[in-house]
Design an enzyme around this catalytic site. Structure first.
Site, short mmCIF file in Angstrom:
data_model
loop_
_atom_site.label_atom_id
_atom_site.label_comp_id
_atom_site.label_asym_id
_atom_site.label_seq_id
_atom_site.Cartn_x
_atom_site.Cartn_y
_atom_site.Cartn_z
N HIS A 42 29.10 63.89 58.12
CA HIS A 42 30.32 64.06 58.91
C HIS A 42 30.55 62.80 59.74
O HIS A 42 29.59 62.26 60.29
CB HIS A 42 30.16 65.26 59.85
CG HIS A 42 31.32 65.41 60.78
ND1 HIS A 42 32.54 65.89 60.36
CD2 HIS A 42 31.46 65.12 62.10
CE1 HIS A 42 33.37 65.91 61.39
NE2 HIS A 42 32.75 65.44 62.46
N LYS B 63 44.88 48.03 39.49
CA LYS B 63 44.21 48.36 40.75
C LYS B 63 44.21 47.19 41.72
O LYS B 63 44.20 47.37 42.94
CB LYS B 63 42.77 48.85 40.51
CG LYS B 63 42.73 50.33 40.20
CD LYS B 63 43.10 50.59 38.76
CE LYS B 63 44.06 51.66 38.46
NZ LYS B 63 44.33 51.85 37.04
N GLY C 134 52.61 56.11 25.99
CA GLY C 134 51.35 56.29 25.26
C GLY C 134 50.90 55.01 24.58
O GLY C 134 51.47 53.93 24.82
N ILE D 69 50.02 56.19 33.51
CA ILE D 69 50.42 54.79 33.69
C ILE D 69 51.78 54.69 34.37
O ILE D 69 51.97 53.91 35.31
CB ILE D 69 50.39 54.05 32.32
CG1 ILE D 69 48.93 53.95 31.85
CG2 ILE D 69 51.02 52.66 32.41
CD1 ILE D 69 48.74 53.32 30.48
N GLY E 183 58.51 58.12 30.90
CA GLY E 183 57.17 58.71 30.80
C GLY E 183 56.55 58.83 32.19
O GLY E 183 56.36 57.83 32.87
N SER F 216 56.47 53.75 29.15
CA SER F 216 55.03 54.08 29.20
C SER F 216 54.85 55.47 28.58
O SER F 216 54.71 56.46 29.28
CB SER F 216 54.51 54.04 30.64
OG SER F 216 55.26 54.89 31.46
C1 LIG Z 1 48.23 49.85 32.54
C2 LIG Z 1 46.93 50.51 32.15
C3 LIG Z 1 46.09 50.99 33.13
C4 LIG Z 1 44.88 51.58 32.77
N1 LIG Z 1 44.07 52.05 33.77
C5 LIG Z 1 42.90 52.63 33.45
C6 LIG Z 1 42.02 53.08 34.45
O1 LIG Z 1 42.30 52.96 35.64
N2 LIG Z 1 40.85 53.64 34.08
C7 LIG Z 1 40.50 53.79 32.76
O2 LIG Z 1 39.42 54.31 32.48
N3 LIG Z 1 41.32 53.36 31.78
C8 LIG Z 1 42.49 52.78 32.09
N4 LIG Z 1 43.30 52.31 31.09
C9 LIG Z 1 42.86 52.49 29.70
C10 LIG Z 1 41.81 51.43 29.33
O3 LIG Z 1 42.31 50.15 29.56
C11 LIG Z 1 41.38 51.58 27.88
O4 LIG Z 1 41.00 52.92 27.64
C12 LIG Z 1 40.21 50.69 27.56
O5 LIG Z 1 40.52 49.33 27.78
C13 LIG Z 1 39.77 50.88 26.10
O6 LIG Z 1 38.70 50.03 25.83
P1 LIG Z 1 38.39 49.52 24.35
O7 LIG Z 1 37.19 48.66 24.47
O8 LIG Z 1 38.35 50.66 23.44
O9 LIG Z 1 39.65 48.65 23.92
P2 LIG Z 1 40.44 47.45 24.61
O10 LIG Z 1 40.17 47.36 26.07
O11 LIG Z 1 41.85 47.59 24.16
O12 LIG Z 1 39.79 46.17 23.95
C14 LIG Z 1 39.93 45.88 22.60
C15 LIG Z 1 39.73 44.39 22.40
O13 LIG Z 1 39.68 44.13 21.01
C16 LIG Z 1 40.34 42.92 20.74
N5 LIG Z 1 40.74 42.92 19.33
C17 LIG Z 1 41.64 43.73 18.72
N6 LIG Z 1 41.69 43.46 17.41
C18 LIG Z 1 40.81 42.46 17.18
C19 LIG Z 1 40.41 41.75 16.05
N7 LIG Z 1 40.92 42.00 14.84
N8 LIG Z 1 39.48 40.77 16.18
C20 LIG Z 1 38.95 40.49 17.39
N9 LIG Z 1 39.30 41.13 18.52
C21 LIG Z 1 40.21 42.12 18.41
C22 LIG Z 1 41.51 42.94 21.72
O14 LIG Z 1 41.99 41.62 21.95
C23 LIG Z 1 40.85 43.55 22.95
O15 LIG Z 1 40.33 42.55 23.78
C24 LIG Z 1 44.51 51.69 31.42
C25 LIG Z 1 45.35 51.19 30.42
C26 LIG Z 1 46.53 50.59 30.77
C27 LIG Z 1 47.43 50.03 29.69
#
Ligand SMILES: Cc1cc2nc3c(=O)[nH]c(=O)nc-3n(C[C@H](O)[C@H](O)[C@H](O)COP(=O)(O)OP(=O)(O)OC[C@H]3O[C@@H](n4cnc5c(N)ncnc54)[C@H](O)[C@@H]3O)c2cc1C
Length: 464
Positions: free
Chosen positions: A441, A51, A268, A184, A180, A266
């Site tokens: 409006h 963004k 998935g 994304i 894809g 891209s």
């Molecule tokens: C290009 C792109 C654009 C996106 N745009 C959007 C959007 O506009 N809006 C939206 O809602 N979603 C968007 N998403 C999806 C969104 O980023 C994810 O759904 C979201 O980040 C998931 O959050 P999470 O906390 O589950 O995992 P993540 O954000 O993936 O965070 C997981 C964290 O765990 C850490 N981790 C992993 N394994 C370990 C371990 N063993 N020990 C310690 N730390 C660990 C990782 O380093 C990471 O920091 C986008 C994704 C991408 C790739």
């Protein structure tokens, strides 16, 4: 005084860090374990960086339309890609610093290192100072996901990118093949086509944005085509014909070939469930490797919860955060269930797309007799004033009860507008409830009111 519940959260993305702060607010003793950067995919490799780049690209787009708006800028508008990427990094850093500040204030301990669950009450963390062992009353797994890779692409080649690598490019590619045409892929196509890249998208399904309303996806496709983006539907890459130094050529099923400077795959995501001890403690996963949870977000092991992308529900940042809040309540003795029945879905392209609830065809499949109302932004004064009058708002309602079932929207700021309908669907509001609410409006928001009036065939500004 009873001892505080010790909660260890593995992963500091939007699931983990939100859960951490809420747990601390509720009086728990919290450690968030993060192996890389707080904010996770969302803040560092996903939502925010895309963004931020889009923000630059939209400014460039507006500047290029200067004459229409009544101003002149000396010479051509040239993107400064290095600055665009620097600005993106600055925004991510500012937000990361913000999270660390919130952690400090709410007394959440951040432990940087790779976490591994060794039992239902212990997490080991490999840090730069050696392995630390954390005792836990409850554990929340929030390790997120990574881009999925197709086995027949060699990702070590500089021409083959996933979304993370695409956000680190140093130059705008002259041409980009995107495999894809989901959310994304479309967001990257929107960005790079504005920066002058020649784009080809290859999508297996018969429609781009396969989860969106058919009509909307079709209109969006024609907008992309007008921008010169080549969208190939029902097409599949069969193999890579050539990894050149500065280009890649792929063979499509049926014999066509596509060559581009870079290729973005891209297709998935896959869950981060490897090497975190799940098998050892007996946390069950499904066939795709996502962690199985019940509605309370508890895994097959009592006291261990899994939130966000890693449980394979809906892979969005706001879902991860919402699940974090539910899991924390349950860690602290509550009995909350996640409710994913109303989740806004937003696509940050130019124009934006947003939807929530049911599409017309989904409503029919679910046994409703759907009625719809539409307002085209070509008739909106505000949309004309800001020079973005392409798109529409469509409301889907149940004829019998007049209740709003969903909406799909395309146009400026619809990613903000969708929440009005999210509340309406969640609270069972009727078309009349929303249509009778006075909307200011001139706003894009009044198009929502007009679309509601149109459900009853009474939109003042839509010629029937
Ligand atoms: C290009 C792109 C654009 C996106 N745009 C959007 C959007 O506009 N809006 C939206 O809602 N979603 C968007 N998403 C999806 C969104 O980023 C994810 O759904 C979201 O980040 C998931 O959050 P999470 O906390 O589950 O995992 P993540 O954000 O993936 O965070 C997981 C964290 O765990 C850490 N981790 C992993 N394994 C370990 C371990 N063993 N020990 C310690 N730390 C660990 C990782 O380093 C990471 O920091 C986008 C994704 C991408 C790739």
């Amino acid at each position: 005084m009873s001892e505080a519940t010790r909660i260890v959260i593995v992963g500091g993305g939007p699931g983990g860090y939100v859960a951490g702060i809420r747990a601390a607010q509720r009086g728990a003793q919290v450690t968030v374990v993060e192996k890389d950067l707080v904010g996770g995919t969302c803040l560092n490799r996903g939502c925010v960086p895309t963004k931020a780049i889009l923000g630059s690209v939209e400014a460039i787009h507006k500047a290029r339309a200067g004459e229409e708006f009544g101003f002149k800028v000396g010479g051509d508008i040239e993107p400064d890609f290095a600055r665009i990427m620097e600005r993106k990094n600055e925004i991510s850093k500012k937000l990361r610093d913000g999270i660390q500040g919130l952690f400090k204030r709410s007394k959440v301990e951040l432990l940087v290192g790779q976490g591994r669950i060794v039992s239902a009450d212990r997490v080991e963390v490999e840090t730069t100072d050696g392995v630390k062992s954390l005792a836990a009353d409850k554990i929340i797994i929030a390790t997120g996901s990574e881009p999925a890779e197709l086995p027949f692409f060699d990702f070590s080649q500089p021409t083959v990118l996933d979304s993370t690598a695409a956000l680190e490019m140093e130059q705008v590619p002259k041409s980009l093949l995107i495999i894809g045409a989901g959310v994304i892929g479309c967001e990257f196509a929107s960005i790079f086509s504005e920066l002058g890249t020649d784009i080809t998208m290859v999508e297996m399904m018969p429609q781009m944005l396969p989860l969106e309303d058919k009509r909307l996806a079709k209109q969006f496709q024609s907008i992309f085509r007008k921008k010169g983006i080549n969208v190939m539907l029902k097409s599949k890459v069969e193999s890579v014909a050539d990894y050149g130094d500065n280009s890649i050529t792929v063979d499509l099923e049926g014999g066509d070939q596509v060559t581009a400077e870079k290729m973005l795959v891209s297709i998935g995501r896959r869950p981060n469930t490897q090497d975190i001890g799940l098998e050892d403690v007996g946390v069950e996963m499904d066939q795709r490797g996502y962690i199985k949870v019940n509605d309370r977000l508890e895994t097959s092991v009592e006291g261990i919860y899994a939130i966000g992308d890693v449980n394979g529900g809906i892979l969005l940042a706001h879902v991860a955060s919402a699940e974090g809040l539910v899991a924390v309540e349950n860690c602290l003795g509550g009995n909350e269930e996640r409710d994913l029945s109303v989740v806004p879905s937003c696509i940050y392209t130019m124009p934006e797309i947003a939807s929530v609830g049911l599409t017309e065809s989904q409503a029919r499949e679910e046994g409703f007799k759907p009625v719809t109302g539409t307002f085209r932004l070509g008739a909106s004064g505000k949309a004309m004033a800001i020079g973005e009058d392409v798109g529409y708002i469509q409301i889907v309602a149940d004829e019998k009860t007049d209740k709003i079932l969903g909406a799909n929207m395309m146009g400026p700021h619809v990613t903000d507008l969708i929440h009005e309908i999210a509340v309406a669907v969640r609270k069972g509001l009727t078309v009349k409830d929303v249509g009778d609410t006075i909307h200011a409006h001139p706003t894009i928001g009044e198009a929502v009111m007009e679309a509601c009036h149109d459900v009853h065939g009474e939109s003042v500004h839509v010629a029937s």
